[in-house]
Design an enzyme around this catalytic site. Sequence first.
Site, mmCIF file in Angstrom:
data_model
loop_
_atom_site.group_PDB
_atom_site.id
_atom_site.type_symbol
_atom_site.label_atom_id
_atom_site.label_comp_id
_atom_site.label_asym_id
_atom_site.label_seq_id
_atom_site.Cartn_x
_atom_site.Cartn_y
_atom_site.Cartn_z
ATOM 1 N N GLY A 8 6.098 -3.575 2.095
ATOM 2 C CA GLY A 8 6.497 -4.278 3.311
ATOM 3 C C GLY A 8 7.918 -4.016 3.753
ATOM 4 N N ALA A 51 3.181 2.266 -0.142
ATOM 5 C CA ALA A 51 4.191 1.192 -0.015
ATOM 6 C C ALA A 51 5.575 1.701 0.354
ATOM 7 C CB ALA A 51 4.297 0.366 -1.284
ATOM 8 N N GLY A 52 6.134 1.073 1.344
ATOM 9 C CA GLY A 52 7.537 1.299 1.702
ATOM 10 C C GLY A 52 7.783 2.317 2.786
ATOM 11 N N LYS A 66 -8.445 -0.025 -5.890
ATOM 12 C CA LYS A 66 -7.009 0.219 -6.008
ATOM 13 C C LYS A 66 -6.437 -0.887 -6.884
ATOM 14 C CE LYS A 66 -2.727 0.143 -3.514
ATOM 15 N NZ LYS A 66 -2.105 -0.617 -2.442
#
Lengths: 258, 376
Positions: free
Chosen positions: A158, A184-185, A97
């Site tokens: 995060g 993410a998020g 990744k």
Amino acid sequence: MENNDKLIIAGHEFNSRFILGSGKFSLDLVKAAVESAGAEIVTLALRRANTKTEYNILDFIPKTVTLLPNTSGARTAEEAVRIARLSRELGCGDFVKIEVIKDTKFLLPDNYETIKATEILAKEGFIVMPYMYPDLNVARDLANAGAATIMPLAAPIGSNLGLLTKHFIKIIIDEIKLPVIVDAGIGSPSQACEIMQEGAAAIMVNTAIATAKNINEMAEAFKLAIIAGRKAYLAGLGRVLNFKAEASSPLIDFLEDK
Amino acid sequence: MFYKSMEQIKSDMLEQVSNLTNDYDYNIYTENDVQKTLNKELLDIEDLKVLLSPAATKFLNLIAHKAQYETRKHFGSSISLFTPLYISNYCENQCTYCGYNCKNNIHRGKLTIEEIEKEFKAISQTGLEDILILTGESRTASSVEYIGEAVKLAKKYFSSISIEIYPLNTDEYKYLCRCGADFVCVYQETYNKKRYKQLHLAGPKSVFEYRFYAQERAALAGMRGVSLGILFGLDDFRKDAFSTAVHAYLLQQKFPDLKIGFSVPRLRPYIHEHKEQNPHYVNEKQLFQALCAYRLFMPFSDITISTRERAGFRDNVIGVCATKISAGVKTSVGGHKDDAKGDEQFEISDPRSVDEIVDTIKQKGLYPVFSNHIRL
């Protein structure tokens, strides 16, 4: 559903569409979360794995799980490439990744450097899964560079802020043939479900589980939400009325051919 | 006055920090201001002023909860471990509060490269991967080349190498970066220039501005991260805490890829200490307030908690605001493998071994991280 509807990444088949990020966990909890979530892919920060102590994450991830090493810590394409090569040397496989981050404050990915790293690593036979800011032109470039998936962010890493970029992710899902994995998020199972039912191929979650009161229960909740979202997508969502239809106020009476 | 050998870079950061600090009147803030700040998602410099004010003290528990939330969000349950190794305690400076003061009659020592390797091996056997190499501030006794050799050797044993030495010019930082150092820690001690002059009587350290720009030179040299520190107890802690955070904020704005860390120990007893030199005593509550303010203002930054603090304090700030803790610490020259070769810089309050610190971290439901960096 699991048997017939697989997540396919560069020819590799997975029953689960839940990818677990491991960067914020106690290692014993990673193991428990993998089991609760039924995750078959777990990310691995190489900077964390390269340790001589008993706290090596590699010892806590079941052997049946596919490791997805990430290049966190890289600020340029060149650094990402070096981390990926090191990961392969350490026996972490061909999946990688790409994370290229030049911004320590919001940890937003550098799309330009990400494309460069993707091109180099794809040519070297890596299965490249680039983390990116959702931009259709960049997604096209990544696809052309040999990416195996596209991994747009929903919100800053995060943040648990949810689907702030939902419409741009949807554009990528509609336009790009590769699996789109939202990374993410995502802060709650309902958000995971929402973007899965729009056609995302999989979801990657870390902080939302790591910061939950009960990690195992939250991991399972995500698992179920992702399955629900996928089923809804395959079933085809019903129509949504976005305006109030006023049949009593005719707008077609002027037409000659009634 | 700069020494001839000291590089001067073009930057107005000192002026910016000084102006903002001079304008900071922490007594004007009210409880209402604190509540407003605590309801915000992204904080600015005005919020930092509020969080460091006396008005915020009453809300410390609430602030700590918000700090813990931010720490969890950015670091999860991870707590990084490291240890310092002093390789020399020779010093050319005359700092009134420091045990290494060149006028102090202490046992001075410097490790040979062979002795350094023995120390590295002993430290490495505890499982630690993150080392902080320190020297007293003497270019003569501990040259850049000597430090460079220590750094090259450290690469064999550690994944992350930080240095806490005298400030260097950009090309010297570049050299140590090439040797394998990635992080630089510099303590400004206090940002009050007048007070600084009173405390630093002689030696290169007395040049306030050269020291101030050390982190910027390190960033220009390609170091991946810098740590900023002051010594609480030398001057008005609220002003000093504010200046440090603003300095860090401006560095991050100028170098967005630079990792930022804070380390703000309190003055501890040292050899030849004169009690009357410590009129700005900072209590635990005030230290905690500053640490939480850093976490909320720059939630992505590393915060190190020093062994100058007692175990009970350290154990309770990790995971709330601190993310990095030292273990198995010696502040003498060497002493991890063979007997120490020189006296300590200061007394530590938490002598626990690596295993003991690891057990504590685990008991708190946190996750001890030994390696968090790849040298590239």
